[in-house]
Design an enzyme around this catalytic site. Structure first.
Site, short mmCIF file in Angstrom:
data_model
loop_
_atom_site.label_atom_id
_atom_site.label_comp_id
_atom_site.label_asym_id
_atom_site.label_seq_id
_atom_site.Cartn_x
_atom_site.Cartn_y
_atom_site.Cartn_z
N LEU A 40 0.88 -1.17 0.00
CA LEU A 40 0.00 0.00 0.00
C LEU A 40 0.91 1.22 0.00
O LEU A 40 1.92 1.24 0.72
CB LEU A 40 -0.87 0.06 1.26
CG LEU A 40 -2.22 -0.59 1.27
CD1 LEU A 40 -2.89 -0.42 2.64
CD2 LEU A 40 -3.13 -0.06 0.18
N ASP A 41 0.58 2.23 -0.78
CA ASP A 41 1.36 3.46 -0.78
C ASP A 41 1.36 4.07 0.62
O ASP A 41 0.44 3.84 1.41
CB ASP A 41 0.75 4.48 -1.75
CG ASP A 41 0.83 4.02 -3.18
OD1 ASP A 41 1.80 3.33 -3.54
OD2 ASP A 41 -0.10 4.35 -3.95
#
Length: 181
Positions: A40-41
């Site tokens: 996930l960013d």
């Protein structure tokens, strides 16, 4: 074999190695030899699965296995029926075309935790929430999709991966739990 569910907080890097300016998974998970199955960013929040088993990691994260992933997305603006149809259909983003997905307008979930720092608030621009379910997950795909239809993403939270969800395993940001396979 270990499988850990983590609710990754906003601004945390999805890596165990040090980062010069941001916290990493190592600040939340103290289990040796465990790795994220997917990413996930830093500016996204929500469910991350971690395991010590390479085969399990591959089956969770590899695109060939098409694990459904559910995202709650706060966007700038109110979606029209046409925007939701465009999001749901294959969408050309320039370098690739997305697969069809589920995209629907929802009410803000009442169980949602506040984000720190909070989302910017502008009196003259309303926000709304979408639920988007993908069977793929390319880099920044949800953000690019919503921007392409004129609904910039303000907040992005992954709530489920396959059969694992924050609904059935409620965790606050930074909390984790081991699950049996």
């Amino acid at each position: 074999m270990k499988l850990i569910l983590l609710n990754k907080p906003y601004n945390v890097m999805c890596q165990f190695s040090d980062h010069p300016s941001r916290p990493t998974l190592a600040d939340y998970i103290k289990i040796p030899n465990i790795y994220p199955a997917g990413r996930l960013d830093a500016d996204s929040e929500g469910l991350i699965l971690l395991t010590d088993n390479g085969q399990l990691q591959h089956s969770i994260s590899h695109p060939d296995h098409k694990q459904a992933k559910t995202y709650l997305v706060q966007v700038e603006g109110i979606p029209t029926t046409d925007q939701l149809k465009t999001l749901s259909a294959p969408l050309n983003l320039g370098d690739f075309t997305t697969q069809a997905c589920v995209a629907k307008h929802i009410l803000e979930p009442d169980w949602l935790w506040p984000r720190n720092p909070p989302i910017r608030h502008r009196e003259d621009i309303p926000t709304s929430w979408l639920c988007i379910i993908l069977s793929e997950g390319k880099n920044r795909q949800v953000r690019r999709m919503t921007a392409a239809v004129g609904l910039p993403t303000l907040r992005l939270i992954r709530t489920s991966i396959g059969n694992f969800s924050l609904a059935s395993h409620p965790l606050l940001p930074g909390e984790s739990m081991a699950v049996s396979m």
